[in-house]
Design a protein around this motif. Structure first.
Motif, mmCIF file in Angstrom:
data_model
loop_
_atom_site.group_PDB
_atom_site.id
_atom_site.type_symbol
_atom_site.label_atom_id
_atom_site.label_comp_id
_atom_site.label_asym_id
_atom_site.label_seq_id
_atom_site.Cartn_x
_atom_site.Cartn_y
_atom_site.Cartn_z
ATOM 1 N N GLY A 153 0.849 -1.185 0.000
ATOM 2 C CA GLY A 153 0.000 0.000 0.000
ATOM 3 C C GLY A 153 0.881 1.228 0.000
ATOM 4 N N GLU A 154 0.583 2.162 -0.880
ATOM 5 C CA GLU A 154 1.345 3.407 -0.946
ATOM 6 C C GLU A 154 0.410 4.598 -0.864
ATOM 7 O OE1 GLU A 154 1.672 1.196 -3.676
ATOM 8 O OE2 GLU A 154 3.505 0.214 -3.025
ATOM 9 N N VAL A 155 0.840 5.596 -0.128
ATOM 10 C CA VAL A 155 0.083 6.836 -0.009
ATOM 11 C C VAL A 155 1.067 7.979 -0.218
ATOM 12 C CG1 VAL A 155 -1.286 8.299 1.526
ATOM 13 C CG2 VAL A 155 -1.567 5.817 1.595
ATOM 14 N N ALA A 175 -1.525 9.114 6.764
ATOM 15 C CA ALA A 175 -0.941 8.422 5.610
ATOM 16 C C ALA A 175 -0.560 6.989 5.984
ATOM 17 C CB ALA A 175 0.278 9.188 5.100
ATOM 18 N N ARG A 176 0.008 6.808 7.178
ATOM 19 C CA ARG A 176 0.372 5.461 7.635
ATOM 20 C C ARG A 176 -0.874 4.591 7.770
ATOM 21 N NH1 ARG A 176 3.198 6.909 11.718
ATOM 22 N NH2 ARG A 176 1.463 6.923 13.160
ATOM 23 N N ARG A 177 -1.938 5.150 8.353
ATOM 24 C CA ARG A 177 -3.195 4.416 8.516
ATOM 25 C C ARG A 177 -3.761 4.004 7.160
ATOM 26 N NH1 ARG A 177 -7.876 5.839 7.518
ATOM 27 N NH2 ARG A 177 -7.426 8.059 7.471
ATOM 28 N N GLN A 178 -3.730 4.907 6.184
ATOM 29 C CA GLN A 178 -4.250 4.605 4.852
ATOM 30 C C GLN A 178 -3.432 3.505 4.166
ATOM 31 O OE1 GLN A 178 -4.852 8.079 2.363
ATOM 32 N NE2 GLN A 178 -5.462 9.281 4.145
ATOM 33 N N GLU A 233 -4.780 -0.166 3.001
ATOM 34 C CA GLU A 233 -4.631 -0.706 1.648
ATOM 35 C C GLU A 233 -4.121 -2.142 1.674
ATOM 36 O OE1 GLU A 233 -2.465 1.615 -1.213
ATOM 37 O OE2 GLU A 233 -3.641 3.416 -0.781
ATOM 38 N N ILE A 234 -3.140 -2.440 2.537
ATOM 39 C CA ILE A 234 -2.636 -3.821 2.570
ATOM 40 C C ILE A 234 -3.675 -4.756 3.171
ATOM 41 C CG2 ILE A 234 -0.195 -3.211 2.507
ATOM 42 C CD1 ILE A 234 0.017 -3.848 5.444
ATOM 43 N N GLN A 235 -4.481 -4.263 4.102
ATOM 44 C CA GLN A 235 -5.552 -5.093 4.650
ATOM 45 C C GLN A 235 -6.587 -5.406 3.571
ATOM 46 O OE1 GLN A 235 -6.429 -2.385 7.958
ATOM 47 N NE2 GLN A 235 -6.062 -4.099 9.360
ATOM 48 N N VAL A 283 4.384 7.310 1.929
ATOM 49 C CA VAL A 283 4.403 6.299 2.972
ATOM 50 C C VAL A 283 4.023 4.984 2.297
ATOM 51 C CG1 VAL A 283 3.395 5.516 5.155
ATOM 52 C CG2 VAL A 283 3.706 7.961 4.733
ATOM 53 N N SER A 284 4.878 3.987 2.440
ATOM 54 C CA SER A 284 4.569 2.693 1.841
ATOM 55 C C SER A 284 4.592 1.622 2.906
ATOM 56 C CB SER A 284 5.534 2.356 0.706
ATOM 57 O OG SER A 284 6.842 2.239 1.189
ATOM 58 N N ALA A 285 3.691 0.677 2.766
ATOM 59 C CA ALA A 285 3.599 -0.459 3.677
ATOM 60 C C ALA A 285 3.600 -1.716 2.836
ATOM 61 C CB ALA A 285 2.326 -0.378 4.511
ATOM 62 N N SER A 286 4.320 -2.735 3.297
ATOM 63 C CA SER A 286 4.291 -4.018 2.613
ATOM 64 C C SER A 286 4.340 -5.115 3.657
ATOM 65 C CB SER A 286 5.463 -4.152 1.637
ATOM 66 O OG SER A 286 6.691 -4.076 2.321
ATOM 67 N N GLY A 287 3.846 -6.275 3.285
ATOM 68 C CA GLY A 287 3.837 -7.408 4.189
ATOM 69 C C GLY A 287 3.396 -8.644 3.429
ATOM 70 N N THR A 288 3.195 -9.721 4.160
ATOM 71 C CA THR A 288 2.772 -10.974 3.559
ATOM 72 C C THR A 288 1.359 -11.308 4.024
ATOM 73 O OG1 THR A 288 5.048 -11.768 3.548
ATOM 74 C CG2 THR A 288 3.325 -13.419 3.294
ATOM 75 N N ALA A 289 0.470 -11.510 3.061
ATOM 76 C CA ALA A 289 -0.902 -11.906 3.358
ATOM 77 C C ALA A 289 -0.914 -13.389 3.679
ATOM 78 C CB ALA A 289 -1.805 -11.617 2.168
#
Length: 105
Positions: free
Chosen positions: A23-25, A57-60, A64-66, A96-102
């Motif tokens: 997810g990127e914002v 931005a972090r919350r958004q 997105e990743i959720q 702000v970008s978030a990444s992870g493993t679903a």
């Protein structure tokens, strides 16, 4: 949905790894907010307006990743990494970008 920076969930074995989610914002800076933030930097103190923008931005990005995880059939995201970058020719935007493993637990 559980989201965590850890690679596992204690007491909840991972049944299936579904893939990477991101997810990127990108948020732009406001001229007046910048001016007041610079004044605070000179005299000291915290910039509440920037803190609110960063938190939003972090919350958004996490939302997105959720959403991406849910679309893949997952119910948790593990190993989340958050990154912050200043972008634009004049550094007037923040990404702000978030990444992870679903995963399915």
């Amino acid at each position: 949905m559980t989201v965590t920076t850890t690679p596992t969930l204690e007491g909840q074995p991972i049944q299936q790894y579904l893939g990477i989610v991101t997810g990127e914002v990108i948020v732009g800076a406001n001229l007046f907010r910048d001016l007041f933030a610079n004044i605070r930097d000179i005299v000291g103190g915290r910039s509440g307006s920037y803190e609110r923008i960063l938190a939003d931005a972090r919350r958004q990005a996490i939302e997105e990743i959720q959403s991406e995880c849910a679309a893949m059939g997952g119910n948790a995201v593990v190993g989340i990494d958050l990154d912050y970058e200043v972008i634009g020719d004049t550094g007037s935007m923040l990404m702000v970008s978030a990444s992870g493993t679903a995963v399915k637990v």
